[in-house]
Design a protein around this motif. Structure first.
Motif, PDB file in Angstrom:
ATOM      1  N   THR A  31      -5.771 -11.719  25.810  1.00 14.91           N
ATOM      2  CA  THR A  31      -5.182 -11.527  24.484  1.00 14.91           C
ATOM      3  C   THR A  31      -4.738 -12.887  23.959  1.00 14.91           C
ATOM      4  O   THR A  31      -4.927 -13.903  24.635  1.00 14.91           O
ATOM      5  N   ARG A 154      -4.823  -4.210  27.527  1.00  9.51           N
ATOM      6  CA  ARG A 154      -4.322  -5.116  26.476  1.00  9.51           C
ATOM      7  C   ARG A 154      -4.041  -4.378  25.167  1.00  9.51           C
ATOM      8  O   ARG A 154      -3.307  -4.862  24.314  1.00  9.51           O
ATOM      9  N   LEU A 159       2.449  -4.313  23.277  1.00  9.87           N
ATOM     10  CA  LEU A 159       3.166  -3.725  22.133  1.00  9.87           C
ATOM     11  C   LEU A 159       4.622  -3.388  22.406  1.00  9.87           C
ATOM     12  O   LEU A 159       5.418  -3.308  21.465  1.00  9.87           O
ATOM     13  N   GLY A 217      -4.672   3.696  19.392  1.00 12.73           N
ATOM     14  CA  GLY A 217      -3.867   2.958  18.416  1.00 12.73           C
ATOM     15  C   GLY A 217      -4.300   3.169  16.972  1.00 12.73           C
ATOM     16  O   GLY A 217      -3.472   3.419  16.094  1.00 12.73           O
ATOM     17  N   ALA A 254       7.480  -0.375  15.270  1.00 11.78           N
ATOM     18  CA  ALA A 254       6.257  -0.294  16.086  1.00 11.78           C
ATOM     19  C   ALA A 254       5.276  -1.380  15.690  1.00 11.78           C
ATOM     20  O   ALA A 254       4.641  -1.992  16.550  1.00 11.78           O
ATOM     21  N   ARG A 257       2.839  -4.075  10.149  1.00  8.60           N
ATOM     22  CA  ARG A 257       1.915  -3.613   9.091  1.00  8.60           C
ATOM     23  C   ARG A 257       2.262  -2.193   8.643  1.00  8.60           C
ATOM     24  O   ARG A 257       2.165  -1.856   7.463  1.00  8.60           O
TER      25      ARG A 257
HETATM   26  O1  UT7 Z   1       5.655   3.752  18.237  1.00 12.48           O
HETATM   27  C1  UT7 Z   1       4.756   4.805  18.298  1.00 12.48           C
HETATM   28  C2  UT7 Z   1       3.710   4.694  17.283  1.00 12.48           C
HETATM   29  N1  UT7 Z   1       2.724   3.702  17.649  1.00 12.48           N
HETATM   30  C3  UT7 Z   1       2.210   2.966  16.701  1.00 12.48           C
HETATM   31  O2  UT7 Z   1       2.641   3.049  15.583  1.00 12.48           O
HETATM   32  C4  UT7 Z   1       1.018   2.090  17.015  1.00 12.48           C
HETATM   33  C5  UT7 Z   1      -0.012   2.288  15.947  1.00 12.48           C
HETATM   34  N2  UT7 Z   1      -1.184   1.477  16.119  1.00 12.48           N
HETATM   35  C6  UT7 Z   1      -1.195   0.139  15.958  1.00 12.48           C
HETATM   36  O3  UT7 Z   1      -0.146  -0.454  15.737  1.00 12.48           O
HETATM   37  C7  UT7 Z   1      -2.511  -0.591  15.978  1.00 12.48           C
HETATM   38  O4  UT7 Z   1      -3.558   0.351  15.976  1.00 12.48           O
HETATM   39  C8  UT7 Z   1      -2.668  -1.531  17.196  1.00 12.48           C
HETATM   40  C9  UT7 Z   1      -1.758  -2.728  17.039  1.00 12.48           C
HETATM   41  C10 UT7 Z   1      -2.354  -0.799  18.474  1.00 12.48           C
HETATM   42  C11 UT7 Z   1      -4.100  -2.064  17.271  1.00 12.48           C
HETATM   43  O5  UT7 Z   1      -4.468  -2.698  16.057  1.00 12.48           O
HETATM   44  P1  UT7 Z   1      -5.846  -2.352  15.360  1.00 12.48           P
HETATM   45  O6  UT7 Z   1      -5.956  -3.226  14.185  1.00 12.48           O
HETATM   46  O7  UT7 Z   1      -5.883  -0.868  15.137  1.00 12.48           O
HETATM   47  O8  UT7 Z   1      -6.902  -2.828  16.428  1.00 12.48           O
HETATM   48  P2  UT7 Z   1      -7.960  -1.976  17.256  1.00 12.48           P
HETATM   49  O9  UT7 Z   1      -7.309  -1.111  18.280  1.00 12.48           O
HETATM   50  O10 UT7 Z   1      -8.943  -1.341  16.331  1.00 12.48           O
HETATM   51  O11 UT7 Z   1      -8.720  -3.146  17.984  1.00 12.48           O
HETATM   52  C12 UT7 Z   1      -9.456  -4.147  17.254  1.00 12.48           C
HETATM   53  C13 UT7 Z   1     -10.049  -5.104  18.240  1.00 12.48           C
HETATM   54  C14 UT7 Z   1     -10.855  -4.420  19.340  1.00 12.48           C
HETATM   55  O12 UT7 Z   1     -11.968  -5.216  19.632  1.00 12.48           O
HETATM   56  P3  UT7 Z   1     -13.419  -4.856  19.026  1.00 12.48           P
HETATM   57  O13 UT7 Z   1     -13.714  -3.466  19.493  1.00 12.48           O
HETATM   58  O14 UT7 Z   1     -13.249  -4.942  17.531  1.00 12.48           O
HETATM   59  O15 UT7 Z   1     -14.299  -5.899  19.621  1.00 12.48           O
HETATM   60  C15 UT7 Z   1      -9.923  -4.406  20.514  1.00 12.48           C
HETATM   61  O16 UT7 Z   1     -10.609  -4.387  21.744  1.00 12.48           O
HETATM   62  O17 UT7 Z   1      -9.027  -5.837  18.918  1.00 12.48           O
HETATM   63  C16 UT7 Z   1      -9.193  -5.717  20.330  1.00 12.48           C
HETATM   64  N3  UT7 Z   1      -7.893  -5.728  20.964  1.00 12.48           N
HETATM   65  C17 UT7 Z   1      -7.279  -6.873  21.316  1.00 12.48           C
HETATM   66  N4  UT7 Z   1      -7.646  -8.152  21.212  1.00 12.48           N
HETATM   67  C18 UT7 Z   1      -6.785  -9.086  21.662  1.00 12.48           C
HETATM   68  C19 UT7 Z   1      -7.084  -4.685  21.252  1.00 12.48           C
HETATM   69  N5  UT7 Z   1      -5.953  -5.124  21.820  1.00 12.48           N
HETATM   70  C20 UT7 Z   1      -6.042  -6.472  21.863  1.00 12.48           C
HETATM   71  C21 UT7 Z   1      -5.181  -7.484  22.327  1.00 12.48           C
HETATM   72  N6  UT7 Z   1      -5.572  -8.759  22.199  1.00 12.48           N
HETATM   73  N7  UT7 Z   1      -3.985  -7.222  22.853  1.00 12.48           N
END
Ligand code: UT7
Length: 325
Positions: A31, A154, A159, A217, A254, A257
């Motif tokens: 990450t 990750r 988070l 997520g 959380a 954004r």
């Molecule tokens: O408190 C309870 C409620 N919980 C929440 O409110 C959480 C809600 N969700 C979120 O905040 C977001 O969905 C996250 C922060 C968890 C994730 O953000 P996202 O913009 O939805 O990213 P994503 O899961 O779609 O992942 C995008 C990319 C993926 O790679 P590819 O498939 O595009 O190649 C993930 O594998 O980012 C990658 N990824 C990471 N990269 C670097 C996921 N986690 C990480 C990481 N570092 N830690």
């Protein structure tokens, strides 16, 4: 007509000493600080020591809230502790807190609504106080989510953080207007159709293990803003209060954004939003009282201010509260 309200006498919090930065995580897993900050707003989080339990954090936060309220623990006759990371499967962590504070009268119990836990606990205590069943309540959110994280995932381990926050409520007769002090309204919702989107894959009755947090997520994100804003509109409709009347928006922390999008949709000015997600990460049920404590300590929240609290989390559960300080 006069009304009994749950008036806030004080608040307090506790964060474990150890701070883990994004850079430290990036040295261990695939990450980066840039990804975490850009997607979540999180820069660092506090992580409890191995011998530091949820009850220990909760007792420290409760003591701070009691000191702020200038109240002896013996004045408390109700403890509602919101947590998804209890010390033990049973008894409730709340009884460990009760014992730790030297209280052996009244009632103490845990409440489980994951990240919405503090709003659910606040609503529960408020209802008990307003019926006259209890006089003074400690409402606590305390978590050690570091214990249920899969540190190789990750998508989740970056988070969350550990911590605890608490408030002291007292039943007081008020004029029965929206200018009253205390909890003005609470609104709770849940919908179990979404339970597989954010859950822990273990438990005493299913796997007989503790398990690890699992989250889709993107799916959670997709629902969050709509659910949060809907339940806030419920609070506005119930009271006639509008977004303009709000002094401070203190949301569950959380993801920056989600908070920004919710505030924008509700027309709440960015300068009214209390943000601690950068320093605390997502501390689940502890995040609102932790953020509240920061804003009270630094002088932003003043007597008479109108606070809007909201949370959304696993279940899904979600809720809102309007509280006049
Ligand atoms: O408190 C309870 C409620 N919980 C929440 O409110 C959480 C809600 N969700 C979120 O905040 C977001 O969905 C996250 C922060 C968890 C994730 O953000 P996202 O913009 O939805 O990213 P994503 O899961 O779609 O992942 C995008 C990319 C993926 O790679 P590819 O498939 O595009 O190649 C993930 O594998 O980012 C990658 N990824 C990471 N990269 C670097 C996921 N986690 C990480 C990481 N570092 N830690």
């Amino acid at each position: 007509m006069t009304q009994i309200r749950s008036v806030v006498l004080g608040c307090g919090s506790y964060l474990p000493e150890r701070v883990v930065t994004n850079a430290e995580l990036a040295a261990r897993i695939d990450t980066s600080d840039e990804w975490i900050v850009q997607r979540t707003g999180i820069r660092e989080r506090h992580i409890a020591d191995d011998d530091e339990f949820t009850s220990h954090l909760a007792i420290k936060a409760a003591r701070a809230a009691l000191a702020h309220a200038r109240l002896d623990p013996q004045a408390i006759d109700l403890i509602v502790l919101a947590t998804s990371t209890p010390d033990n499967t049973f008894p409730a962590t709340a009884v460990a807190v009760q014992h730790g504070l030297g209280i052996n009268h009244g009632a103490a119990f845990d409440l489980q609504a994951v990240c919405s836990g503090f709003v659910f606990a606040l609503a529960t205590a408020d209802n008990f106080l307003r019926t006259g069943a209890y006089k003074r309540a400690l409402v606590i959110g305390a978590e050690t989510f570091s214990r249920i994280l899969d540190w190789n995932d990750r998508g989740t381990c970056v988070l969350f953080g550990d911590g605890a926050g608490a408030i002291v409520l007292e039943a007081q007769t008020q004029p029965g207007k929206t200018s009253d002090s205390g909890v003005l309204t609470t609104h709770l919702r849940s919908d179990g159709r979404h339970k597989a989107k954010l859950f822990v894959d273990g438990g005493p009755s299913s796997t007989r293990t503790v398990g690890h947090l699992r989250m889709e997520g993107k799916e959670v994100f997709k629902h969050a803003v709509g659910m949060i804003t809907d339940v806030i509109v419920d609070a506005f409709n119930a009271t006639g209060i509008t977004a303009e009347d709000i002094n401070w928006f203190i949301p569950h922390q959380a993801n920056k954004r989600i908070i920004d999008a919710s505030a924008h949709k509700l027309h709440i000015a960015p300068q009214k939003v209390v943000l601690t997600v950068d320093k605390h990460g997502n501390t689940s049920a502890a995040s609102i009282p932790l953020a509240l404590s920061v804003a009270v300590k630094d002088g932003r929240v003043k007597k008479g201010d109108l606070l809007l609290l909201e949370a959304m989390g696993g279940g899904f559960t979600w809720g809102s509260a309007l509280v006049r300080w």
